[in-house]
Motif scaffolding. Structure first.
Motif, PDB file in Angstrom:
ATOM      1  N   TYR A 200      30.265  55.859  20.997  1.00 44.57           N
ATOM      2  CA  TYR A 200      31.263  55.187  20.166  1.00 44.57           C
ATOM      3  C   TYR A 200      32.202  56.209  19.546  1.00 44.57           C
ATOM      4  N   ALA A 201      31.627  57.308  19.054  1.00 45.03           N
ATOM      5  CA  ALA A 201      32.442  58.366  18.447  1.00 45.03           C
ATOM      6  C   ALA A 201      33.386  58.970  19.473  1.00 45.03           C
TER       7      ALA A 201
ATOM      8  N   ALA B  86      36.255  56.664  20.147  1.00 44.31           N
ATOM      9  CA  ALA B  86      37.081  56.600  18.938  1.00 44.31           C
ATOM     10  C   ALA B  86      38.058  57.763  18.872  1.00 44.31           C
ATOM     11  N   THR B  87      37.760  58.836  19.575  1.00 41.66           N
ATOM     12  CA  THR B  87      38.658  59.999  19.624  1.00 41.66           C
ATOM     13  C   THR B  87      39.475  59.997  20.921  1.00 41.66           C
ATOM     14  N   ASN B  88      39.610  58.808  21.514  1.00 43.07           N
ATOM     15  CA  ASN B  88      40.461  58.604  22.692  1.00 43.07           C
ATOM     16  C   ASN B  88      39.934  59.272  23.966  1.00 43.07           C
TER      17      ASN B  88
ATOM     18  N   THR C 196      30.575  51.610  25.934  1.00 42.22           N
ATOM     19  CA  THR C 196      31.976  51.845  25.584  1.00 42.22           C
ATOM     20  C   THR C 196      32.916  50.694  25.935  1.00 42.22           C
TER      21      THR C 196
ATOM     22  N   TYR D 177      34.308  48.721  22.879  1.00 41.87           N
ATOM     23  CA  TYR D 177      34.896  49.421  21.736  1.00 41.87           C
ATOM     24  C   TYR D 177      36.313  48.917  21.464  1.00 41.87           C
ATOM     25  N   GLY D 178      36.607  48.637  20.190  1.00 43.92           N
ATOM     26  CA  GLY D 178      37.943  48.225  19.789  1.00 43.92           C
ATOM     27  C   GLY D 178      38.244  46.749  19.970  1.00 43.92           C
TER      28      GLY D 178
ATOM     29  N   LYS E 246      37.364  44.123  14.996  1.00 46.25           N
ATOM     30  CA  LYS E 246      37.691  45.030  13.898  1.00 46.25           C
ATOM     31  C   LYS E 246      37.339  44.393  12.562  1.00 46.25           C
TER      32      LYS E 246
END
Length: 219
Positions: free
Chosen positions: A126-127, A130-132, A162, A165-166, A169
């Motif tokens: 996830y991290a 989150a950093t693209n 993954t 993710y997004g 929210k």
């Protein structure tokens, strides 16, 4: 000649120490097997690797000797195991590049002098996204760095962790938190949770349209 004898003595001592460690690990594994009900192939009946049905024991003591190596494996710096453990050669010429990538996508487990251990987890992935760092980039770079063929269980785990993710929210409105998503399938899955289902907010579309009409007209 004396130097050679000293080197031989030192080498024998190191071999004896390594042998003791191997025997100690074997005894520990035997104890774990006796308490765990592990199967003869080294996998535990209760173990599912990543927790999603992977093929490999979770944690230390697993046997990775049957991993198929790539023809150019000496040029690659790490092993990626079916249970998500990654072992990085700290002495490899590509160590720095591999290290920068692994700390972004995996969690460090142990870092002795020559061989560092990392673990892929849902939180580390996830991290990463989150950093693209996108899903296919993670799979592609892991495959490029790995001495062995990238296990299917690892590819599946990375994609499963993954892909969502997004898609939902957490939004703060009027001192209240709301979970919002533009994806109906995600909302349906979230509503399966009893706590989320009880807190569901339904919007009165007709009232909202009526309130918006005069405002639009006045504008």
């Amino acid at each position: 000649m004396a130097v050679g004898d000293d080197e031989m003595t030192s080498g024998e001592s190191e071999y004896a120490s390594a042998r003791k460690l191997v025997l100690r690990a074997g005894r520990r594994e035997a104890i774990l097997v006796s308490h765990d009900g592990a199967k003869p192939d080294g996998t535990s009946a209760a173990s599912g690797g990543f927790g999603i049905g992977g093929d490999g024991t979770f944690g230390s003591g697993a046997d990775y000797s049957n991993l198929p190596l790539k023809p150019d494996h000496p040029l690659r710096p790490c092993w990626v195991c079916p249970d998500g453990h990654i072992f990085l050669e700290a002495f490899h010429e590509l160590y720095t590049s591999a290290y920068d990538f692994l700390v972004a996508v995996a969690e460090p487990v142990a870092r002795p002098e020559f061989l560092h251990e990392y673990m892929l987890t849902p939180y580390s992935l996830y991290a990463a996204v989150a950093t693209n760092i996108d899903t296919e980039s993670i799979v592609r770079v892991l495959s490029r760095l790995s001495k062995n063929e990238l296990p299917d269980s690892v590819v599946t785990f990375v994609r499963e962790c993954t892909k969502r993710y997004g898609k939902a929210k957490l939004v703060l409105k009027s001192n209240k938190f709301y979970v919002e998503s533009e994806h109906p399938s995600v909302l349906r899955e979230l509503l399966k949770d009893s706590d989320i289902s009880r807190a569901r907010v339904t919007e009165d579309v007709g009232a909202a349209a009526g309130a918006a009409g005069p405002a639009g007209a006045a504008g």
